[in-house]
Write a protein that holds these residues in place. Structure first.
Motif, PDB file in Angstrom:
ATOM      1  N   ARG A  57     -14.618  -6.842 -65.105  1.00 61.14           N
ATOM      2  CA  ARG A  57     -14.429  -8.292 -65.080  1.00 61.14           C
ATOM      3  C   ARG A  57     -13.493  -8.792 -66.175  1.00 61.14           C
ATOM      4  NH1 ARG A  57     -15.999 -13.527 -66.161  1.00 61.14           N
ATOM      5  NH2 ARG A  57     -16.614 -12.925 -68.243  1.00 61.14           N
ATOM      6  N   GLN A 111     -13.697 -17.628 -54.041  1.00 61.04           N
ATOM      7  CA  GLN A 111     -14.885 -18.064 -54.781  1.00 61.04           C
ATOM      8  C   GLN A 111     -15.250 -17.070 -55.881  1.00 61.04           C
ATOM      9  OE1 GLN A 111     -19.076 -17.848 -53.263  1.00 61.04           O
ATOM     10  NE2 GLN A 111     -18.885 -20.051 -53.208  1.00 61.04           N
ATOM     11  N   ILE A 118     -11.393 -16.513 -58.295  1.00 57.33           N
ATOM     12  CA  ILE A 118     -10.822 -17.620 -59.069  1.00 57.33           C
ATOM     13  C   ILE A 118     -11.919 -18.537 -59.605  1.00 57.33           C
ATOM     14  CG2 ILE A 118      -9.272 -19.616 -58.997  1.00 57.33           C
ATOM     15  CD1 ILE A 118      -7.760 -17.008 -58.792  1.00 57.33           C
ATOM     16  N   SER A 160     -15.211 -18.103 -59.850  1.00 57.40           N
ATOM     17  CA  SER A 160     -16.224 -17.477 -60.699  1.00 57.40           C
ATOM     18  C   SER A 160     -15.607 -16.636 -61.805  1.00 57.40           C
ATOM     19  CB  SER A 160     -17.151 -16.590 -59.862  1.00 57.40           C
ATOM     20  OG  SER A 160     -17.715 -17.333 -58.819  1.00 57.40           O
ATOM     21  N   ASN A 215      -8.590 -27.284 -56.512  1.00 59.80           N
ATOM     22  CA  ASN A 215      -8.696 -26.337 -57.636  1.00 59.80           C
ATOM     23  C   ASN A 215      -7.358 -26.065 -58.308  1.00 59.80           C
ATOM     24  OD1 ASN A 215     -11.566 -25.640 -57.489  1.00 59.80           O
ATOM     25  ND2 ASN A 215     -11.015 -24.905 -55.466  1.00 59.80           N
ATOM     26  N   LEU A 234      -7.565 -24.958 -61.903  1.00 57.65           N
ATOM     27  CA  LEU A 234      -8.000 -23.568 -62.089  1.00 57.65           C
ATOM     28  C   LEU A 234      -6.855 -22.604 -61.808  1.00 57.65           C
ATOM     29  CD1 LEU A 234     -11.551 -23.424 -60.466  1.00 57.65           C
ATOM     30  CD2 LEU A 234     -10.942 -23.587 -62.852  1.00 57.65           C
ATOM     31  N   LEU A 235      -6.087 -22.909 -60.758  1.00 66.17           N
ATOM     32  CA  LEU A 235      -4.962 -22.042 -60.424  1.00 66.17           C
ATOM     33  C   LEU A 235      -3.922 -22.062 -61.545  1.00 66.17           C
ATOM     34  CD1 LEU A 235      -4.639 -23.003 -56.661  1.00 66.17           C
ATOM     35  CD2 LEU A 235      -5.411 -20.830 -57.561  1.00 66.17           C
ATOM     36  N   ASN A 243      -5.256 -20.032 -64.532  1.00 63.13           N
ATOM     37  CA  ASN A 243      -5.188 -18.585 -64.285  1.00 63.13           C
ATOM     38  C   ASN A 243      -3.752 -18.078 -64.274  1.00 63.13           C
ATOM     39  OD1 ASN A 243      -7.867 -17.211 -63.775  1.00 63.13           O
ATOM     40  ND2 ASN A 243      -8.116 -19.097 -62.629  1.00 63.13           N
ATOM     41  N   GLN A 271      -2.335 -15.330 -66.899  1.00 62.59           N
ATOM     42  CA  GLN A 271      -1.733 -14.068 -66.454  1.00 62.59           C
ATOM     43  C   GLN A 271      -0.310 -13.899 -66.983  1.00 62.59           C
ATOM     44  OE1 GLN A 271      -2.876 -11.539 -63.897  1.00 62.59           O
ATOM     45  NE2 GLN A 271      -4.813 -12.242 -64.695  1.00 62.59           N
ATOM     46  N   ASN A 298     -14.324 -18.092 -69.806  1.00 64.90           N
ATOM     47  CA  ASN A 298     -13.539 -17.167 -68.980  1.00 64.90           C
ATOM     48  C   ASN A 298     -12.302 -16.669 -69.702  1.00 64.90           C
ATOM     49  OD1 ASN A 298     -14.949 -16.835 -66.674  1.00 64.90           O
ATOM     50  ND2 ASN A 298     -13.950 -18.456 -65.523  1.00 64.90           N
ATOM     51  N   PHE A 305     -21.430 -27.215 -54.010  1.00 63.95           N
ATOM     52  CA  PHE A 305     -20.535 -27.965 -54.885  1.00 63.95           C
ATOM     53  C   PHE A 305     -21.285 -28.390 -56.156  1.00 63.95           C
ATOM     54  CE2 PHE A 305     -18.299 -28.234 -50.886  1.00 63.95           C
ATOM     55  CZ  PHE A 305     -16.970 -28.157 -51.264  1.00 63.95           C
ATOM     56  N   ALA A 334     -20.461 -15.509 -69.039  1.00 71.70           N
ATOM     57  CA  ALA A 334     -19.697 -14.692 -68.095  1.00 71.70           C
ATOM     58  C   ALA A 334     -20.445 -14.499 -66.780  1.00 71.70           C
ATOM     59  CB  ALA A 334     -19.400 -13.334 -68.724  1.00 71.70           C
ATOM     60  N   VAL A 339     -21.307 -18.349 -64.996  1.00 72.59           N
ATOM     61  CA  VAL A 339     -20.242 -18.972 -64.214  1.00 72.59           C
ATOM     62  C   VAL A 339     -20.256 -18.452 -62.779  1.00 72.59           C
ATOM     63  CG1 VAL A 339     -18.518 -17.290 -65.011  1.00 72.59           C
ATOM     64  CG2 VAL A 339     -17.755 -19.448 -64.093  1.00 72.59           C
ATOM     65  N   GLN A 340     -20.587 -17.183 -62.614  1.00 74.59           N
ATOM     66  CA  GLN A 340     -20.633 -16.630 -61.259  1.00 74.59           C
ATOM     67  C   GLN A 340     -21.834 -17.183 -60.496  1.00 74.59           C
ATOM     68  OE1 GLN A 340     -19.552 -12.312 -61.092  1.00 74.59           O
ATOM     69  NE2 GLN A 340     -19.544 -12.481 -63.305  1.00 74.59           N
ATOM     70  N   ASN A 360     -20.954 -20.927 -59.645  1.00 83.77           N
ATOM     71  CA  ASN A 360     -19.981 -21.162 -58.578  1.00 83.77           C
ATOM     72  C   ASN A 360     -20.444 -20.645 -57.230  1.00 83.77           C
ATOM     73  OD1 ASN A 360     -17.624 -22.603 -59.597  1.00 83.77           O
ATOM     74  ND2 ASN A 360     -17.592 -20.960 -61.095  1.00 83.77           N
ATOM     75  N   GLN A 361     -21.378 -19.728 -57.244  1.00 81.60           N
ATOM     76  CA  GLN A 361     -21.928 -19.275 -55.969  1.00 81.60           C
ATOM     77  C   GLN A 361     -23.150 -20.099 -55.572  1.00 81.60           C
ATOM     78  OE1 GLN A 361     -22.118 -14.931 -55.825  1.00 81.60           O
ATOM     79  NE2 GLN A 361     -20.326 -14.871 -57.138  1.00 81.60           N
TER      80      GLN A 361
END
Lengths: 320, 451
Positions: free
Chosen positions: A64, A279, A282, A284, B77, B80-81, B84, B88, B105, B213, B408, B411-412, B415-416
Motif C-alpha cells: 500500500r 474506490q 483512489i 481509499s 473527485n 483527489l485526482l 494523486n 506521483q 495518505n 457517501f 491507513a 480510510v479504506q 470509503n468503502q
C-alpha cells in the motif's frame, strides 16, 4: 528489370564519399523507411499502451505504501494483492456483477441494435437518413452527461418515471435502492447508450449483403425467418463477432454509468471492476490494490478475444 | 609589475560574477518575495472563494509574495485526482487543500508543520481531537487543519414537525445561548429512535442516508462512537467479535433505519438535503448548507429549521466532523513562505473572515473559536445555527467515522462505507446481526492485510 524487393530504386550517388553513400543506401532501403515510418505509431503504442499497462502491472505488485513488493501467503511475493482479492467476498461480488452487467448489456445492445438496423434497412433511402441521425443521438451525447439525465429520472426522491407511474396508478419502483432494480437501471442506461453503435455497424453489414442471395432464397421458397437464419446471419457473422467483442471490452471497463447512478450501491451490488478499482485505489488510497482490481479485467477479456477472433479467422478460412 | 591582459580581466570578471550569482540569496523579480502557488478547495458557498482570494492578495501584498490561487473542485473527485497526480509526478502547487484522509495518505510527501501548529496551539489552545487524529498520523503534524471547507454535521431539525409529531420542543431543549434547556439531558439515541418512528408514521421520515457517501458514513460513525463501538482499535486489531457495545450500536442503528424512507440505501450526499428542502423530512444530519439552500428555494421550510447537537449515547455525545487540511508538498520551493501564510490564515481574525464569508459553514479547528458572531446572527430564524459549532455546554466531542483505527486502514473502511453496509445487510439484505458482523470482520481482515 524488376526492382529489388528490399530496396527502393537506387539513384546515382556522389562517387567521392563512401560513408555518405552507405548511409544513403541504408536510408533508401525499404525496411529502413518502413521502420522510420512506424516509429510514430510505436511511440504512441509504447507511450500510451505498453508503458501504462506495464506500470499498472508493476503497481499491482507493490504494498500500500508502495515501498516494496506486496507479500503473499500462498502466492509468491508481489502477488499479495491478488491473493487478498481472491479471499475477498466483496471482490467476488464485484466480479460476478461485472459479468452480469457486461454480458446482459452486450446481448441486449446486440438485439436492440440488430432490430433497429433491420427497421432502418427497410425504410426508403430518403427518410432513412433522418431516422439514422435521430437514433444515433444517445451515442453522441457524452455518457457522463446523459447518465446524469437518467439519474434524474431514477432519482430516489424525485424520480420522474415514478411520478408517471403514480399518475397511472402503478406502484413506485426503488430504481437505485434495491439490488435487482439498481442492476437493471444501469443495464438500461448502458443499452440506451450503446445500442446505436450496434445499429450503425449492423446497418452497414446489412447493406453489404448481396441482394441476389435474397432473390435466390426467395426463388427457393425460403421464409423470412429462413432468409434471416441462412442468409443474413451467416453474412453478418464476422461483423457481429467483432462488434460484440469490441462492446464487451468497453462495457466491462465501464465506469461513468455506475459512478453516476449508484456509486456501486446498494451494498456494493452494482460495482463493476472499474468503479471498484477507483474506490479502492483512489478514494481509499490503496493504489496498488486498485491496480490489481483493474487488471482482473485483462484475463477475462483476453479469453473472450481469443475465442471471438478464432471464430472470425475460421470463418474467413472457410469462405476462402 | 604584472601586466593585466584583456583576456585575464574578462576571465576574472566572469568568475566574480558567477560567484556573486551562486552565493546571492534568491531574489525574485522586482524585489518580491517569490511566488506561492496554492490549490484551494473550490468552496460550495460562492463567497467562500472570494474571501480566500482577498486573504491571499492581502498577505501577498504585506509580504511581497506573489500568491497565486487556483480553486480545485471536489466534484467528480477532481481534488483527489489532482492530489494523486501531483504526488506521483512530484510537482504542482506549494500549498494544497487536502480532504479528510489525504494528509495521512500522503504523509511521506508532506512538509512537517509541527512548528506552525505549536505556535497556533499556544495562541488558541488545543485542536479538536478528530483533527489531531487525521492531521498528526505518526506523532507529527503533516498538515494544518483548515478553516475553509471544514464542516460538522449536527441535526438540522424541523422544529414544527418535531413538536407536532414527536412532542419534542427542540428549540427549548437547545436554545440559542450557552446553556442546555429542559430535556437536553434526554436527547439521546433512544429518544431519537422514538421520534424517528413517530415522524415516519406521520409521513415526515427523518432523512438519513444509508449509502456509502460521506453523510451516511459520518452519522452512523457518530452513533457508533457514542456507544463506544469501534470496528478496529488504534493498533489495527479487529474488535468485532464478542463486542457488546458494537452489537448495541448496530441494533440501535438498524432500529432507526427501519423508520427511514425505503430508498435511503441509494441516497448520495444530496439526498438528505433534498428531503429537507422538499418539506418531506423532519430531521437531517448536515452542515447548514441544506438550510441555506432552503432559505433561497423554500423559505417556509428554512424558517422552521433549528440546528442542534447529535443525540448522545451511553459513551457520550459525538458530533460528526469532516475537516479539510492545508498541506505543503515536500517538493515545494517556498516552504518558509507557505508556513508563514498558513499560520496567518489560521489566525483568529482570518478564520472568522472565512467563516463569515461562508455564512457560518466553515468550522475552525480550535474550540476557542466556536464563539464567532455569525452563528448568533444568521437566520431566519435568528439563532438557527447557534448550535452548529461544538460548544462547551454540548458536552460533545468531534468524531470521524472509523477512528481510532490507524488512518491507513480507517480510510479504506471509511470509503468503502463498512458501517452503513453492515446495517444494510441486516435491514435490507435480511441477514442476522451475527452474519453481518461476520461479514464485516472478514472485510476488515482483508483491509488489514497489506496495511
Amino acid at each position: 528489370m524488376a526492382a529489388d524487393a528490399s530496396t527502393a530504386p537506387i539513384m546515382p550517388s556522389a562517387p567521392n564519399s563512401g560513408r555518405a553513400s552507405s548511409l544513403q543506401r541504408l536510408a533508401r532501403r525499404r525496411s529502413t523507411i518502413a521502420v522510420l515510418m512506424t516509429i510514430p505509431l510505436l511511440v504512441v503504442l509504447i507511450g500510451l499502451v505498453a508503458y501504462p499497462a506495464g506500470y499498472g502491472i508493476y503497481l499491482s505488485t507493490l504494498n500500500r505504501r508502495m515501498t516494496g513488493f506486496m507479500e503473499g501467503e500462498w502466492l509468491p511475493n508481489g502477488l499479495g494483492n491478488f491473493e487478498i482479492l481472491f479471499e475477498s467476498e466483496t471482490f467476488w461480488a464485484v466480479a460476478w456483477q461485472s459479468c452480469i452487467f457486461a454480458i446482459s448489456a452486450v446481448i441486449l445492445k446486440a438485439l436492440v441494435g440488430f432490430w433497429l438496423a433491420h427497421m432502418l434497412h427497410h425504410i426508403p433511402a430518403k427518410g432513412q437518413r433522418k431516422w439514422r441521425g435521430m437514433l444515433l443521438v444517445p451515442w453522441v451525447i457524452p455518457p457522463a452527461l446523459s447518465t446524469l439525465g437518467w439519474w434524474w429520472m431514477f432519482d430516489p426522491a424525485y424520480s420522474s418515471i415514478n411520478w408517471l407511474f403514480q399518475v397511472v396508478g402503478i406502484p413506485q419502483v426503488p430504481w437505485l435502492g434495491e439490488k435487482w432494480w439498481a442492476r437493471l437501471s444501469i443495464i438500461i442506461v448502458n443499452v440506451w447508450y450503446g445500442a446505436p453503435f450496434f445499429m450503425i455497424m449492423y446497418l452497414a453489414a446489412l447493406k453489404s449483403v448481396p441482394e441476389q442471395l435474397y432473390e435466390a432464397a426467395a426463388i427457393d421458397g425460403a421464409t423470412s425467418w429462413q432468409r434471416l437464419r441462412y442468409v443474413t446471419l451467416p453474412m453478418m457473422a464476422n461483423i457481429i463477432s467483432i462488434t460484440v467483442l469490441f462492446s464487451l471490452i468497453v462495457t466491462f471497463a465501464n465506469y461513468d454509468i455506475v459512478r453516476v447512478l449508484t456509486n456501486g450501491g446498494p451494498r456494493d451490488l452494482t460495482h463493476v471492476f472499474a468503479s471498484y478499482a477507483f474506490q479502492v485505489g483512489i478514494l481509499s488510497g490503496n493504489i496498488p490494490r486498485g491496480a490489481a482490481v483493474s487488471l482482473f479485467m485483462f484475463p477475462i477479456l483476453a479469453i473472450c478475444a481469443f475465442f471471438v477472433l478464432r471464430g472470425v479467422t475460421r470463418r474467413n478460412k472457410e469462405q476462402m | 609589475m604584472t601586466e593585466i591582459k584583456r583576456r585575464t580581466l574578462l576571465r576574472s570578471g566572469a568568475g566574480v560574477a558567477a560567484a556573486g550569482v551562486l552565493s546571492a540569496p534568491m531574489v525574485h523579480a522586482q524585489g518580491t518575495g517569490g511566488t506561492l502557488r496554492c490549490g484551494f478547495w473550490d468552496h460550495w458557498v460562492p463567497n467562500g472563494n472570494v474571501v480566500m482570494r482577498e486573504l491571499c492578495a492581502e498577505w501577498g501584498r504585506a509580504n511581497r509574495v506573489d500568491v497565486q490561487m487556483d480553486t480545485v473542485t471536489s466534484n467528480g473527485n477532481q481534488i483527489l485526482l489532482t492530489i494523486n497526480a501531483q504526488a506521483q509526478s512530484r510537482t504542482g502547487y506549494d500549498i494544497m487543500s487536502f480532504p479528510t484522509w489525504e494528509p495521512s495518505n500522503h504523509q511521506r510527501m508532506l512538509e512537517p508543520v509541527d512548528d506552525v501548529m505549536r505556535n497556533l496551539t499556544q495562541k488558541y489552545g488545543a485542536v479538536n481531537p478528530a483533527a489531531e487524529y487525521l492531521g498528526k498520523p505518526a506523532g507529527t503534524w503533516v498538515a494544518i487543519p483548515a478553516v475553509a471547507g471544514t464542516q460538522l454535521k449536527p441535526a438540522c431539525v424541523r422544529f414544527d414537525l418535531m413538536q407536532q409529531h414527536a412532542g419534542i420542543d427542540i428549540r427549548a431543549m437547545w436554545p440559542a445561548k450557552n446553556e442546555r434547556g429542559p430535556g437536553a439531558d434526554q436527547w439521546n439515541w433512544e429518544t431519537f429512535a422514538k421520534a424517528a418512528e413517530a415522524c415516519h408514521k406521520a409521513g415526515f421520515s427523518f432523512g438519513l442516508p444509508m449509502g456509502s457517501f460521506t453523510d451516511a458514513v459520518d452519522w452512523v460513525g457518530a452513533l457508533f462512537g457514542s456507544y463506544g463501538a469501534f470496528l478496529m482499535d488504534e493498533k489495527g486489531a479487529v474488535t468485532v467479535r464478542n463486542n457488546a457495545k458494537l452489537r448495541a450500536a448496530v441494533e440501535m442503528c438498524a432500529r432507526i433505519s427501519r423508520f427511514l424512507p425505503n430508498d435511503v440505501w441509494a441516497w448520495d450526499d444530496g439526498g438528505n438535503n433534498r428531503a429537507l428542502i422538499s418539506g418531506r423530512s423532519a430531521l437531517i444530519f448536515n452542515p447548514p448548507s441544506a438550510w441555506a439552500v432552503a432559505k433561497r428555494d423554500a423559505p417556509q421550510v428554512a424558517a422552521n429549521c433549528w440546528t442542534v447537537p447529535m443525540p448522545a449515547g451511553p459513551e457520550g455525545r459525538y458530533s460528526a466532523y469532516l475537516p479539510f487540511f492545508w498541506g505543503i508538498w515536500n517538493f515545494s520551493r517556498s516552504k518558509g513562505a507557505a508556513k508563514a501564510f498558513l499560520e496567518w490564515l489560521s489566525d483568529r481574525a482570518q478564520a472568522e473572515r472565512q467563516t463569515n464569508g461562508s455564512n457560518g459553514y466553515d468550522i475552525p479547528p480550535f474550540t476557542s473559536m466556536s464563539d464567532f458572531k455569525v452563528w448568533e446572527t444568521e437566520g431566519p430564524p435568528v439563532g438557527s445555527v447557534y448550535n452548529y459549532p461544538v460548544r462547551a455546554h454540548h458536552n460533545a466531542r468531534t468524531s470521524i467515522a472509523m477512528a481510532p483505527a490507524p488512518a491507513a486502514m480507517a480510510v479504506q473502511m471509511y470509503n468503502q462505507g463498512l458501517n452503513t453496509k453492515l446495517i444494510a445487510r441486516i435491514v435490507q439484505g435480511g441477514e442476522s446481526v451475527d452474519q453481518a458482523l461476520g461479514w464485516v470482520e472478514r472485510e476488515l481482515n482483508t483491509i488489514r492485510r497489506g496495511g
